[in-house]
Design a protein around this motif. Structure first.
Motif: not given
Length: 140
Positions: A84-90, A106-116
């Motif tokens: 319920q809390v996690m981000t799903k559409n990664l 990361l800059a454009k989408r304002e994310f701080h982490a990406l799965p590889v």
């Protein structure tokens, strides 16, 4: 600075993960114990979501200074599941993605982490803004 350096050169490969069966107290413990801010949620070797420490802060008092507040956190955590809390559409990248491309995402989408993700759609690592900053520091 090499323009075509892949993120495999700087990403974290020894990734701490959560399963859907874990609870939010376990998640908070992992965040604090390992001094991290993002934990991929997996089913087997496949990533299905990402939980951030900020996600926990939104629903709790996880950063409370008063240790007596732990009971409040427990009650709140029992009201929600990781799913319920996690981000799903990664948004994800593969290990051949260049450092520059990751920085742009990361800059454009304002994310701080990406799965590889590797070619088998399995979690190969995680790349964070901290990894990028450390890489830049090493260049000077």
């Amino acid at each position: 600075m090499k323009k075509r350096t892949p993120i495999s050169a700087i990403m974290t490969t020894d990734v701490i993960t959560l399963n859907l069966t874990d609870n939010l107290e376990i998640a908070e413990s992992l965040f604090k114990k390992n001094n991290i801010r993002h934990i991929p949620v997996v089913s087997g070797d496949s990533i299905i979501g990402m939980l951030s420490y900020t996600d926990l802060l939104r629903i709790s008092f996880a950063d409370s200074v008063d240790e007596n507040e732990k009971d409040v956190d427990t009650v709140v955590y029992n009201m929600f599941s990781i799913e319920q809390v996690m981000t799903k559409n990664l948004t994800s990248v593969n290990s051949n993605t260049t450092i520059k491309e990751v920085a742009e995402i990361l800059a454009k989408r304002e994310f701080h982490a990406l799965p590889v993700i590797d070619d088998n759609n399995e979690l190969a690592g995680i790349i964070t803004t901290t990894d990028l900053i450390n890489f830049l520091i090493e260049q000077f």
